[in-house]
Design a protein around this motif. Structure first.
Motif, PDB file in Angstrom:
ATOM      1  N   MET A 184      40.395  31.216  48.818  1.00  0.00           N
ATOM      2  CA  MET A 184      40.802  30.097  49.674  1.00  0.00           C
ATOM      3  C   MET A 184      40.298  28.789  49.062  1.00  0.00           C
ATOM      4  SD  MET A 184      40.039  31.556  53.521  1.00  0.00           S
ATOM      5  CE  MET A 184      38.373  32.143  53.140  1.00  0.00           C
ATOM      6  N   LEU A 185      41.182  27.803  48.944  1.00  0.00           N
ATOM      7  CA  LEU A 185      40.831  26.477  48.436  1.00  0.00           C
ATOM      8  C   LEU A 185      41.167  25.450  49.506  1.00  0.00           C
ATOM      9  CD1 LEU A 185      39.877  24.657  46.085  1.00  0.00           C
ATOM     10  CD2 LEU A 185      42.271  24.560  45.337  1.00  0.00           C
ATOM     11  N   ALA A 186      40.158  24.704  49.940  1.00  0.00           N
ATOM     12  CA  ALA A 186      40.360  23.721  51.000  1.00  0.00           C
ATOM     13  C   ALA A 186      39.600  22.452  50.662  1.00  0.00           C
ATOM     14  CB  ALA A 186      39.881  24.280  52.340  1.00  0.00           C
ATOM     15  N   SER A 187      40.026  21.358  51.260  1.00  0.00           N
ATOM     16  CA  SER A 187      39.278  20.106  51.130  1.00  0.00           C
ATOM     17  C   SER A 187      38.997  19.559  52.520  1.00  0.00           C
ATOM     18  CB  SER A 187      40.056  19.086  50.300  1.00  0.00           C
ATOM     19  OG  SER A 187      41.329  18.843  50.847  1.00  0.00           O
ATOM     20  N   CYS A 188      37.898  18.833  52.620  1.00  0.00           N
ATOM     21  CA  CYS A 188      37.430  18.327  53.914  1.00  0.00           C
ATOM     22  C   CYS A 188      37.008  16.883  53.706  1.00  0.00           C
ATOM     23  CB  CYS A 188      36.276  19.194  54.403  1.00  0.00           C
ATOM     24  SG  CYS A 188      35.785  18.882  56.089  1.00  0.00           S
ATOM     25  N   GLU A 189      37.911  15.960  53.997  1.00  0.00           N
ATOM     26  CA  GLU A 189      37.686  14.565  53.634  1.00  0.00           C
ATOM     27  C   GLU A 189      36.822  13.796  54.626  1.00  0.00           C
ATOM     28  OE1 GLU A 189      41.495  12.806  53.155  1.00  0.00           O
ATOM     29  OE2 GLU A 189      41.950  13.870  51.287  1.00  0.00           O
ATOM     30  N   ASN A 190      36.890  14.158  55.895  1.00  0.00           N
ATOM     31  CA  ASN A 190      36.324  13.300  56.929  1.00  0.00           C
ATOM     32  C   ASN A 190      35.056  13.833  57.577  1.00  0.00           C
ATOM     33  OD1 ASN A 190      38.542  11.593  56.571  1.00  0.00           O
ATOM     34  ND2 ASN A 190      39.775  12.827  57.967  1.00  0.00           N
ATOM     35  N   ALA A 191      34.566  14.964  57.110  1.00  0.00           N
ATOM     36  CA  ALA A 191      33.433  15.604  57.778  1.00  0.00           C
ATOM     37  C   ALA A 191      32.107  15.149  57.200  1.00  0.00           C
ATOM     38  CB  ALA A 191      33.555  17.120  57.658  1.00  0.00           C
ATOM     39  N   SER A 192      31.077  15.173  58.013  1.00  0.00           N
ATOM     40  CA  SER A 192      29.713  15.015  57.506  1.00  0.00           C
ATOM     41  C   SER A 192      29.368  16.254  56.694  1.00  0.00           C
ATOM     42  CB  SER A 192      28.732  14.871  58.669  1.00  0.00           C
ATOM     43  OG  SER A 192      28.626  16.108  59.372  1.00  0.00           O
ATOM     44  N   ILE A 193      28.282  16.184  55.956  1.00  0.00           N
ATOM     45  CA  ILE A 193      27.893  17.323  55.125  1.00  0.00           C
ATOM     46  C   ILE A 193      27.553  18.535  55.997  1.00  0.00           C
ATOM     47  CG2 ILE A 193      25.481  16.554  54.973  1.00  0.00           C
ATOM     48  CD1 ILE A 193      27.521  18.486  52.304  1.00  0.00           C
ATOM     49  N   VAL A 194      26.928  18.320  57.149  1.00  0.00           N
ATOM     50  CA  VAL A 194      26.601  19.443  58.033  1.00  0.00           C
ATOM     51  C   VAL A 194      27.866  20.082  58.576  1.00  0.00           C
ATOM     52  CG1 VAL A 194      25.532  20.084  60.223  1.00  0.00           C
ATOM     53  CG2 VAL A 194      24.303  18.618  58.626  1.00  0.00           C
ATOM     54  N   ASP A 195      28.823  19.264  58.988  1.00  0.00           N
ATOM     55  CA  ASP A 195      30.078  19.815  59.477  1.00  0.00           C
ATOM     56  C   ASP A 195      30.828  20.561  58.379  1.00  0.00           C
ATOM     57  OD1 ASP A 195      29.611  18.901  61.996  1.00  0.00           O
ATOM     58  OD2 ASP A 195      30.899  17.137  61.846  1.00  0.00           O
ATOM     59  N   SER A 196      30.723  20.078  57.158  1.00  0.00           N
ATOM     60  CA  SER A 196      31.356  20.778  56.036  1.00  0.00           C
ATOM     61  C   SER A 196      30.729  22.148  55.824  1.00  0.00           C
ATOM     62  CB  SER A 196      31.227  19.942  54.757  1.00  0.00           C
ATOM     63  OG  SER A 196      31.934  18.728  54.859  1.00  0.00           O
ATOM     64  N   VAL A 197      29.405  22.228  55.951  1.00  0.00           N
ATOM     65  CA  VAL A 197      28.724  23.519  55.825  1.00  0.00           C
ATOM     66  C   VAL A 197      29.167  24.459  56.938  1.00  0.00           C
ATOM     67  CG1 VAL A 197      26.488  24.689  55.898  1.00  0.00           C
ATOM     68  CG2 VAL A 197      26.734  22.576  54.593  1.00  0.00           C
ATOM     69  N   LYS A 198      29.254  23.929  58.159  1.00  0.00           N
ATOM     70  CA  LYS A 198      29.703  24.759  59.290  1.00  0.00           C
ATOM     71  C   LYS A 198      31.117  25.267  59.070  1.00  0.00           C
ATOM     72  CE  LYS A 198      26.905  22.583  62.920  1.00  0.00           C
ATOM     73  NZ  LYS A 198      26.956  21.758  64.151  1.00  0.00           N
ATOM     74  N   LEU A 199      31.976  24.393  58.573  1.00  0.00           N
ATOM     75  CA  LEU A 199      33.359  24.786  58.312  1.00  0.00           C
ATOM     76  C   LEU A 199      33.419  25.866  57.236  1.00  0.00           C
ATOM     77  CD1 LEU A 199      36.357  24.387  58.763  1.00  0.00           C
ATOM     78  CD2 LEU A 199      36.279  22.444  57.180  1.00  0.00           C
ATOM     79  N   ALA A 200      32.615  25.698  56.164  1.00  0.00           N
ATOM     80  CA  ALA A 200      32.570  26.724  55.119  1.00  0.00           C
ATOM     81  C   ALA A 200      32.119  28.059  55.694  1.00  0.00           C
ATOM     82  CB  ALA A 200      31.623  26.279  53.996  1.00  0.00           C
ATOM     83  N   ASP A 201      31.143  28.012  56.589  1.00  0.00           N
ATOM     84  CA  ASP A 201      30.644  29.242  57.202  1.00  0.00           C
ATOM     85  C   ASP A 201      31.739  29.935  58.016  1.00  0.00           C
ATOM     86  OD1 ASP A 201      28.295  30.981  57.942  1.00  0.00           O
ATOM     87  OD2 ASP A 201      28.825  30.259  59.944  1.00  0.00           O
ATOM     88  N   GLN A 202      32.481  29.154  58.784  1.00  0.00           N
ATOM     89  CA  GLN A 202      33.542  29.735  59.594  1.00  0.00           C
ATOM     90  C   GLN A 202      34.650  30.338  58.730  1.00  0.00           C
ATOM     91  OE1 GLN A 202      34.926  26.854  62.425  1.00  0.00           O
ATOM     92  NE2 GLN A 202      32.895  26.516  63.283  1.00  0.00           N
TER      93      GLN A 202
END
Length: 555
Positions: free
Chosen positions: A506-524
């Motif tokens: 899976m390849l995704a990008s996350c432009e608008n998230a804080s670093i913590v939210d990006s980590v949470k998203l990666a975890d999910q």
């Protein structure tokens, strides 16, 4: 093969969704959420002052600035500043370290060895992760310089610095002024020896004002293709720039391994300077990585370092040394530091085998092969996930990181959360990281660089590089698209709809998230692939993304 995942609700496929917030607005909000840890209030005046100086870490280094040419930085202004301050750099002996990679780790190893022997050590490194005070340590403890001491030294000489900035027509940079303050602090604190890491290159770096009379030994850890434009455009010109720290009659320790013609450039400069060369890759040096062990829930590697240099009469055996910095590259840095310790011993410095072992074993560095504790992981709302943070940002450091990942977690599901600076080789980094374990997820994001925006690599730019690297590797690619972080974080159930094929990356990008939210998203996203296997998220691509996460944890 590339496939576009379309079944996930919280995503914005380009051209398939309505309007989104403006680029400038989304960047602004994100940078507020990932701001650095506030410094001590008593440093406010000092930090405001430094903020007004030109900061090349933030804006990028000019073309050819690190070369020993007319385009290079003017060391004359650094010498004039130090002269106005009373030439503090002439009051202590120094170990001067240059190199593409490994400078910071080698400096930490050497400093700790010397402290274990009881010496008062000044250590100067860059960049910092949470506080500018991290760049300077002084004394026998190794902690960052206190805010009070840094403020005191600054206030004592502020008028002189003001005059210097005026006389130099505003050309003095953030790094030059801070380097001068470090040298002044080392002098006033009467350190026995200073361990100094060059910032860029060597020949024209602001740290390179140390003369042969003060230099105990120089160290060149490695030569790689980083800062190419600033250092002349080739591996050979980089080698020449870094060889500029070699001084007449002073020994030089070289780490390596180097390409043969690159080592010849370094040895030729040493020959011209009549400097003895000690190579950490000499056939008489054996370095063995024996096994990995867990200590307080964190991995360390047990190694043997054996140095038998007959010609130089340097001998030591350090069996079963327990290194907390992981990977073969860190074992090489430890061997380079051990060679440096023997070189200092040869000059009359008292350094025992016991101090060498203890110094190596006590060395830890934030953001280098650092595993977050379970308490830290829990503090951002995750459980059952291992998070590894590493500031790797070059091809060589990506190779080392890939090796560490294989060592510590050969099985389970794996995600890379990557943010980088715009002036790095994104494709080479991606290729090298993918040469190890194949991840289930790659999530690309953006963070500020030294508090600014000018050097940010956009997630879309990173995506081009990672897409190419993945397809070259033969991976099946599921393009998840641009994640709408707010919806994605709230919507757990939708994550399971992304892809059912376990062989797809899976390849995704996350432009608008804080670093913590990006980590949470990666975890999910990672756990949508498998909740039954151990999960590892690797946060990497720059020390700045590591700094952002550590700052969030600090808050």
């Amino acid at each position: 093969m590339q496939r576009l995942a379309t079944s996930l609700r919280p995503l914005r496929q380009l051209g398939m969704m309505g309007s989104k917030p403006s680029r400038s607005a989304s960047i602004s909000s994100r940078f507020k959420s990932s701001a650095a840890v506030p410094e001590e209030p008593e440093l406010g005046e000092f930090l405001d002052y430094m903020e007004k100086l030109k900061n090349y870490e933030r804006v990028g280094v000019p073309l050819g600035a690190g070369t020993d040419t007319d385009d290079g930085f003017d060391l004359g202004r650094m010498r004039r500043l130090l002269q106005r301050l009373g030439n503090p750099h002439k009051q202590f002996k120094a170990v001067h370290i240059a190199g593409t990679k490994g400078k910071g780790s080698t400096a930490a190893f050497i400093s700790n060895i010397l402290r274990e022997e009881g010496y008062s050590v000044g250590c100067y490194t860059s960049p910092h992760l949470l506080s500018i005070r991290e760049r300077i340590s002084v004394g026998r403890g190794g902690d960052p310089v206190s805010a009070g001491l840094l403020k005191k030294v600054f206030c004592e000489v502020k008028e002189i610095i003001d005059q210097s900035i005026e006389q130099e027509k505003g050309a003095l940079s953030h790094f030059e002024v801070f380097t001068a303050l470090a040298y002044l602090l080392f002098s006033e604190e009467r350190v026995d020896i200073a361990v100094i890491e060059a910032g860029l290159g060597g020949a024209r770096d602001a740290t390179n004002v140390i003369c042969s009379t003060e230099l105990a030994t120089s160290v060149i850890t490695s030569i790689g293709e980083e800062h190419l434009a600033a250092l002349g455009g080739s591996l050979e010109s980089i080698a020449m720039a870094k060889s500029g720290i070699i001084k007449h009659g002073c020994p030089v320790v070289i780490g390596g391994p180097f390409e043969s013609h690159i080592e010849c450039i370094i040895r030729h400069k040493a020959s011209l300077m009549k400097s003895m060369v000690i190579s950490a890759c000499d056939p008489g040096i054996q370095k063995t990585l024996k096994w990995l062990r867990m200590e307080d829930g964190k991995p360390s590697q047990t190694c043997d370092i054996v140095i038998q240099l007959e010609d130089l009469q340097m001998f030591i055996t350090v069996p079963n040394v327990n290194l907390h910095l992981l990977g073969a590259h860190q074992l090489q840095n430890a061997a380079t530091a051990t060679c440096t310790a023997l070189c200092l011993h040869d000059q009359g410095w008292v350094i025992s085998e016991k101090s060498i072992r203890a110094g190596l074993e006590k060395t830890r560095l934030l953001g280098r092969s650092q595993f977050l504790t379970q308490m830290e992981v829990s503090s951002i709302g995750l459980s059952g996930t291992t998070i590894l943070i590493d500031g790797a940002h070059t091809e060589a450091s990506a190779k080392g990181l890939a090796e560490v990942i294989r060592m510590v977690q050969p099985d389970g599901v794996l995600a890379f959360l990557v943010a980088m600076a715009s002036d790095k080789d994104h494709l080479a980094f991606a290729r090298q990281l993918l040469s190890g374990r194949r991840p289930e997820l790659i999530l690309l994001t953006e963070v500020s660089i030294a508090g600014g925006r000018s050097r940010i690599a956009l997630a879309s730019t990173l995506k081009e590089a990672w897409t190419k690297a993945l397809l070259e590797s033969g991976a099946d690619l599921a393009d998840v698209g641009i994640m709408d972080d707010e919806k994605a974080i709230e919507d757990h159930d939708s994550c399971s709809l992304i892809t059912s094929d376990p062989n797809e990356v899976m390849l995704a990008s996350c432009e608008n998230a804080s670093i913590v939210d990006s980590v949470k998203l990666a975890d999910q996203l990672l756990k949508s692939r498998s909740r039954d296997q151990p999960a590892l998220i690797v946060v990497t691509g720059s020390l700045h993304v590591v700094s952002s996460l550590l700052a969030a944890l600090h808050h």
